[in-house]
Design an enzyme around this catalytic site. Structure first.
Site, PDB file in Angstrom:
ATOM      1  N   THR A 232      18.355  15.709  33.308  1.00 57.63           N
ATOM      2  CA  THR A 232      19.501  15.939  34.195  1.00 57.63           C
ATOM      3  C   THR A 232      20.460  16.968  33.601  1.00 57.63           C
ATOM      4  O   THR A 232      20.995  17.817  34.314  1.00 57.63           O
ATOM      5  CB  THR A 232      20.253  14.609  34.428  1.00 57.63           C
ATOM      6  OG1 THR A 232      19.304  13.627  34.839  1.00 57.63           O
ATOM      7  CG2 THR A 232      21.318  14.752  35.476  1.00 57.63           C
TER       8      THR A 232
ATOM      9  N   HIS B  92      19.095  20.259  34.287  1.00 53.30           N
ATOM     10  CA  HIS B  92      19.378  20.647  35.682  1.00 53.30           C
ATOM     11  C   HIS B  92      20.796  21.202  35.804  1.00 53.30           C
ATOM     12  O   HIS B  92      21.034  22.184  36.503  1.00 53.30           O
ATOM     13  CB  HIS B  92      19.229  19.445  36.624  1.00 53.30           C
ATOM     14  CG  HIS B  92      17.810  19.144  36.985  1.00 53.30           C
ATOM     15  ND1 HIS B  92      17.012  20.068  37.607  1.00 53.30           N
ATOM     16  CD2 HIS B  92      17.052  18.049  36.809  1.00 53.30           C
ATOM     17  CE1 HIS B  92      15.818  19.541  37.798  1.00 53.30           C
ATOM     18  NE2 HIS B  92      15.811  18.313  37.309  1.00 53.30           N
TER      19      HIS B  92
ATOM     20  N   GLU C  48      23.368  10.308  26.722  1.00 51.06           N
ATOM     21  CA  GLU C  48      22.427   9.544  25.888  1.00 51.06           C
ATOM     22  C   GLU C  48      23.013   9.448  24.483  1.00 51.06           C
ATOM     23  O   GLU C  48      22.652  10.190  23.587  1.00 51.06           O
ATOM     24  CB  GLU C  48      21.061  10.251  25.872  1.00 51.06           C
ATOM     25  CG  GLU C  48      20.468  10.395  27.266  1.00 51.06           C
ATOM     26  CD  GLU C  48      19.079  11.015  27.273  1.00 51.06           C
ATOM     27  OE1 GLU C  48      18.550  11.350  26.191  1.00 51.06           O
ATOM     28  OE2 GLU C  48      18.516  11.155  28.379  1.00 51.06           O
TER      29      GLU C  48
HETATM   30 ZN   LIG Z   1      19.221  10.508  30.705  1.00 52.21          ZN
END
Ligand SMILES: [Zn+2]
Length: 339
Positions: A39, A42, A61
């Site tokens: 993500t 992206h 994360e």
């Molecule tokens: Zn993630």
């Protein structure tokens, strides 16, 4: 303190910023490591510029130590080691049906709000999960993607000795394969990138390259004709969607893990013909984080091997460029503790 800001146009900049005051219910984290998610890539590519607020710190994360505890926070102390479950449920919508983790008004911390690619990060205390002393903070940054894998497998209702095919061997696909094997399933990983295939093979996973091998025939051989009990679609591409309905046994389950932003053709006839089930699986619930932490702490998963590179926060721009240039890489971590 230093923060890595996404400023649009495939650019990250390190900036000196002030620490934000702590709100009630928040803790200030001293971020140790922040993994780079698909993500985040992206966002880097500009695909989510309408959703993020440029300039913005992204990243979700995270492993960290608590640096300061805000008002009305009980249960947590300075120095506690934690992972963050980056979900901020909003107002309950009647259609949520109790599913707070995918609620209509959910905000994803690190996308919809400031993320963890900075030295200090304020987050709500309800997002925290305690990391045991035996677990390194580097592996602590893998808890979020590992919790995704645990959630996907839980929703698949995977049983011991079942045949699993994972379509797509990126970080999440690889983690699903490893967790499924750890739970006693017989796992075959389908991937077209040869470097990823080599890594999977070195970890003892059975693999197939659908570019050079017949995928259906390979699954037939692998399962002695029984075909897959569960197929995880993690590739996000049309070829994966096409394959997913060809591989299950009668009444087999397909778990949709990949994000397919555009509608794609699906062979609905196969659902009828073989009474297949399709299960959507998105993010995680608290119990998936607890399971991921226990699994990581058990030392039974070769988690170190999926870390491709650990780089200082100040190299953020280079790391995103490296990810673009090395599609074989798996998990890149930013070390946010270095000055
Ligand atoms: Zn993630």
């Amino acid at each position: 303190m230093k923060a890595l800001l996404y400023t649009g146009n495939k650019t990250f900049e390190i900036q000196q910023t002030d620490q934000q005051p702590l709100q009630a219910g928040q803790v200030r984290l001293k971020v140790a490591y922040c993994g780079v998610c698909g993500t985040d890539v992206h966002i880097y590519h500009g695909n989510m510029d309408k959703r993020v607020q440029i300039p913005q710190v992204i990243g979700h994360e995270v492993s960290a130590e608590i640096a300061e505890v805000g008002p009305e926070v009980t249960d947590w102390q300075v120095g506690d080691r934690v992972a963050v479950r980056p979900l901020q449920p909003g107002a309950v919508d009647p259609s949520d049906h109790g599913c707070r983790h995918i609620g209509k008004n959910l905000k994803f911390i690190g996308i919809d709000t400031a993320g963890g690619m900075q030295q200090f990060w304020n987050v709500p205390a309800h997002t925290l999960h305690r990391l045991p002393e035996s677990l390194s903070l580097q592996l602590g940054a893998l808890i979020e993607p590992l919790a995704v894998a645990c959630h996907d497998i839980r929703l698949a209702e995977l049983l011991v000795d079942e045949y699993v095919v994972v379509i797509g061997g990126g970080p999440i696909g690889m983690l699903i394969a490893l967790v499924a094997r750890q739970k006693g399933a017989k796992v075959l990983l389908s991937e077209i990138n040869t470097a990823r295939l080599e890594l999977a093979t070195s970890l003892g996973l059975a693999t197939v390259n659908p570019k050079s091998q017949d995928l259906v025939a390979t699954v037939e051989t692998f399962t002695n004709g029984a075909m897959a009990d569960v197929v995880f679609e993690v590739s996000g591409v049309q070829a994966g969607v096409q394959a997913m309905t060809q591989l299950p046994r009668a009444r087999g389950r397909i778990v949709m893990v990949a994000i397919h932003p555009e509608p794609k053709p699906v062979d609905l006839f196969r659902f009828f013909w073989r009474e297949l089930k399709l299960i959507g699986a998105r993010v995680y619930e608290p119990q998936d984080f607890e399971e991921a932490i226990a699994l990581a702490a058990s030392g039974e998963l070769p988690l170190e091997s999926i870390i491709t590179e650990v780089a200082p926060l100040s190299h953020g721009q280079q790391v995103f460029e490296a990810i673009d240039n090395n599609p074989a890489g798996l998990k890149y971590l930013l070390d946010c503790s270095q000055d």
